[in-house]
Design an enzyme around this catalytic site. Structure first.
Site, PDB file in Angstrom:
ATOM      1  N   LYS A 188       0.833  -1.163   0.098  1.00  0.00           N
ATOM      2  CA  LYS A 188       0.033  -0.035  -0.032  1.00  0.00           C
ATOM      3  C   LYS A 188       1.023   1.400  -0.040  1.00  0.00           C
ATOM      4  O   LYS A 188       1.704   1.539   0.875  1.00  0.00           O
ATOM      5  CB  LYS A 188      -0.993  -0.022   1.276  1.00  0.00           C
ATOM      6  CG  LYS A 188      -1.928   0.995   1.067  1.00  0.00           C
ATOM      7  CD  LYS A 188      -1.590   2.503   1.701  1.00  0.00           C
ATOM      8  CE  LYS A 188      -2.668   3.393   1.487  1.00  0.00           C
ATOM      9  NZ  LYS A 188      -2.179   4.665   1.609  1.00  0.00           N
ATOM     10  N   GLY A 241       6.123   5.260   9.087  1.00  0.00           N
ATOM     11  CA  GLY A 241       5.328   6.478   9.089  1.00  0.00           C
ATOM     12  C   GLY A 241       4.888   7.128  10.592  1.00  0.00           C
ATOM     13  O   GLY A 241       5.936   7.090  11.305  1.00  0.00           O
ATOM     14  N   SER A 242       3.690   7.719  10.870  1.00  0.00           N
ATOM     15  CA  SER A 242       3.688   8.292  11.948  1.00  0.00           C
ATOM     16  C   SER A 242       3.152   7.541  13.004  1.00  0.00           C
ATOM     17  O   SER A 242       2.702   6.113  12.882  1.00  0.00           O
ATOM     18  CB  SER A 242       2.349   9.411  11.821  1.00  0.00           C
ATOM     19  OG  SER A 242       1.094   8.809  11.612  1.00  0.00           O
ATOM     20  N   THR A 245      -0.876   6.473  13.102  1.00  0.00           N
ATOM     21  CA  THR A 245      -1.223   5.377  12.424  1.00  0.00           C
ATOM     22  C   THR A 245      -0.522   4.100  12.849  1.00  0.00           C
ATOM     23  O   THR A 245      -1.227   3.178  12.774  1.00  0.00           O
ATOM     24  CB  THR A 245      -0.666   5.857  10.995  1.00  0.00           C
ATOM     25  OG1 THR A 245      -1.201   6.983  10.237  1.00  0.00           O
ATOM     26  CG2 THR A 245      -0.835   4.578   9.924  1.00  0.00           C
ATOM     27  N   GLY A 246       0.706   4.293  13.382  1.00  0.00           N
ATOM     28  CA  GLY A 246       1.271   3.095  13.938  1.00  0.00           C
ATOM     29  C   GLY A 246       0.197   2.368  15.131  1.00  0.00           C
ATOM     30  O   GLY A 246       0.135   1.203  15.153  1.00  0.00           O
ATOM     31  N   GLU A 264       8.053   1.433  12.194  1.00  0.00           N
ATOM     32  CA  GLU A 264       9.260   2.406  12.225  1.00  0.00           C
ATOM     33  C   GLU A 264       8.647   3.861  12.104  1.00  0.00           C
ATOM     34  O   GLU A 264       7.963   4.307  11.181  1.00  0.00           O
ATOM     35  CB  GLU A 264      10.341   2.115  11.025  1.00  0.00           C
ATOM     36  CG  GLU A 264      11.626   2.998  11.376  1.00  0.00           C
ATOM     37  CD  GLU A 264      11.708   4.387  10.528  1.00  0.00           C
ATOM     38  OE1 GLU A 264      11.198   5.511  11.097  1.00  0.00           O
ATOM     39  OE2 GLU A 264      12.218   4.637   9.455  1.00  0.00           O
ATOM     40  N   CYS A 299      13.468  10.276   8.050  1.00  0.00           N
ATOM     41  CA  CYS A 299      12.960   9.546   9.472  1.00  0.00           C
ATOM     42  C   CYS A 299      14.242   9.665  10.498  1.00  0.00           C
ATOM     43  O   CYS A 299      14.053  10.155  11.710  1.00  0.00           O
ATOM     44  CB  CYS A 299      12.915   8.162   9.391  1.00  0.00           C
ATOM     45  SG  CYS A 299      11.368   7.725   8.485  1.00  0.00           S
ATOM     46  N   GLU A 398       7.791  15.600  16.529  1.00  0.00           N
ATOM     47  CA  GLU A 398       8.370  15.573  15.091  1.00  0.00           C
ATOM     48  C   GLU A 398       7.914  16.329  14.114  1.00  0.00           C
ATOM     49  O   GLU A 398       6.620  16.477  13.880  1.00  0.00           O
ATOM     50  CB  GLU A 398       8.470  14.055  14.638  1.00  0.00           C
ATOM     51  CG  GLU A 398       9.223  13.786  13.229  1.00  0.00           C
ATOM     52  CD  GLU A 398       9.151  12.469  12.851  1.00  0.00           C
ATOM     53  OE1 GLU A 398      10.150  12.059  12.418  1.00  0.00           O
ATOM     54  OE2 GLU A 398       8.011  11.700  12.932  1.00  0.00           O
TER      55      GLU A 398
END
Length: 494
Positions: A188, A241-242, A245-246, A264, A299, A398
């Site tokens: 995705k 990603g963020s 979302t994780g 990550e 990152c 971040e």
């Protein structure tokens, strides 16, 4: 690189992209499309299929069917290696095409993109192709009448959600070991940077990867990403990603089949400069590049600069000088050092962080504003903020943009405390001529990666993974393979 060739590729129209499911190009089940805006000029570049839950489920089924009939997992390691090596060759052969397509999609400066995207992706695929026939099972130490065997088996179906900043590089970090071990994958891509990754998937099929082994569905994370996370037929989920979302992906795993989830999630990486650094001028140049390349959308970006108080003003001035010399502009111009911010939403968020820093007492000594607005694109000046405290938003959150927060320290102990003052722990660096201090800092700063007298550049032979809220599991190196295998014990009475 040749600017003429870059300009020719820039001028080519970009065809509408559809899903790739079971080796076929497939439109969204309801015909939905998404506009893809180029951050270079803010204009519509092309459209992609706007995936549905039905589309994602079809891709997962294709991956499951391919895994169960062993069309890939059942091939010999030598056969899988041959396909993956050919894929890497094709990525290299199409490197400039892939790099320019990606830059038009996400805004990374072309000088960085050509190395970090197709160059890195080809190297990663080749690395795991070379490794796959060297991953052996084990024989346990047992009594003479028992044979204990440990098999290493593919997990099954891997769901991979890829971010927009380096889609080819990060995509290859997931795809390389997952496919090498015989798994099937559903990919995705990000809504805002899918084009080059979808092209790389096409090249995988050109290389001979069987239909259904690698599928890709474009669309919104809240729709197709959620469907992947909630699927009972995805065995492992990998995501970069963020943090928000994780967390949702972990919830989806708990609500479905308790699939393994590897994350990550970025960081607030400290770059610690002691007065005894071997070369302060070099440290300043590297510090500027470590935060401002790709507009800070990295990152492991060194977004927090911790400077020993005795050299603070002098060193910040050197970093500002180096940063000011980095040309911001058209990312497809070979003379550009800093390209575009990925999207208007990201640019607005970056600028809000700067205003918050000012409100919290920070001093903006460089940049802090949108630039080149007349182009229609999304560009921001390299920004340096001094006087940033450990509690400040610029320390704790971040930004993922070209914003550097600077904090002074007086002692090694204070430097460690400041470096560890966030919930993140992805990367960091220390600059010092004191070998003992360097080792102490490596040990005491809580990160997955620590640099000494450099920043960035760690290759695929070493892992990249975070601690704390920077995630779990590792990309890169042989250790990444561990995410994509199951260990099975055979206990045999002789």
């Amino acid at each position: 690189m040749d600017q003429t060739k870059i300009d020719a590729l820039r001028a080519e129209p970009v065809a509408m992209r559809t899903h790739i499911i079971a080796g076929q190009h497939v439109s969204a089940s309801d015909g939905g499309l998404m506009d893809i805006l180029s951050p270079i000029d803010g204009q519509v570049l092309t459209q992609t299929a706007k995936g549905t839950v039905q589309d994602m489920n079809a891709a997962i089924k294709a991956a499951r069917d391919a895994f169960e009939d062993k069309r890939w997992a059942g091939q010999s390691p030598a056969a899988r290696k041959k396909v993956l090596m050919k894929w890497a060759d094709l990525i290299e052969a199409h490197a400039l095409e892939l790099a320019v397509l990606g830059v038009r999609d996400n805004g990374t400066e072309i000088n960085m993109a050509i190395k970090a995207e197709p160059g890195s992706a080809a190297g990663t695929i080749r690395y795991y192709a070379e490794a796959l026939d060297k991953i052996y099972g084990e024989i346990a130490a047992t009594p003479s009448d028992i044979l204990g065997m440990i098999h290493k088996e593919p997990v099954g179906v891997v769901g991979a959600i890829i971010p927009w900043n380096f889609p080819l590089m990060i995509g290859a970090w997931k795809l390389g070991p997952a496919l090498a071990m015989g798994n099937s994958v559903v990919l995705k891509p990000s809504e805002t940077a899918s084009l080059s990754l979808m092209r790389m998937v096409e090249l995988a099929h050109d290389a001979g990867l069987p239909d259904g082994v690698l599928n890709a569905v474009t669309g919104e994370g809240a729709v197709v990403g959620e469907a992947m996370g909630l699927s009972m037929d995805v065995d492992v989920l990998v995501f970069t990603g963020s943090g928000g979302t994780g967390r949702r992906l972990m919830e989806y795993a708990a609500r479905s089949n308790m699939k393994r989830v590897y994350l990550e999630l970025g960081g607030k990486s400290p770059n610690v400069i002691f007065a005894d650094a071997p070369n302060l001028a070099e440290a300043a140049q590297v510090a500027a590049g470590g935060i401002f390349r790709n507009s800070g959308q990295v990152c492991v970006a060194g977004s927090r600069l911790l400077v020993e108080a005795s050299i603070h003003d002098e060193f910040v001035a050197e970093v500002a000088k180096a940063s000011s010399a980095m040309k911001v502009g058209d990312p497809l111009d070979l003379g550009t050092a800093i390209g575009a911010v990925n999207s208007e939403i990201q640019l607005k968020q970056n600028l809000e962080f700067v205003e918050t820093a000012r409100a919290e007492g920070g001093d903006v000594v460089l940049g802090g504003s949108r630039i080149l607005q007349e182009t229609g694109g999304y560009y921001m000046a390299p920004t340096i903020v001094t006087g940033v405290t450990a509690e400040a938003t610029l320390t704790q959150k971040e930004v993922f943009g070209p914003v550097l927060g600077v904090t002074a320290f007086d002692s090694e102990e204070e430097a460690v405390r400041l470096a560890n003052a966030t919930v993140y722990g992805l990367a960091g660096a220390v600059w010092t001529s004191n070998l003992s201090r360097a080792h102490r800092m490596v040990r005491e700063i809580k990160t997955g990666v620590m640099h000494v007298n450099t920043y960035g550049g760690a290759d695929g032979t070493v892992p990249l993974g975070g601690v704390g809220q920077s995630g779990n599991g590792s990309d890169k190196s042989l250790h990444a393979i561990e995410k994509y295998i199951n260990l099975k014990t055979a206990w045999i009475k002789l």
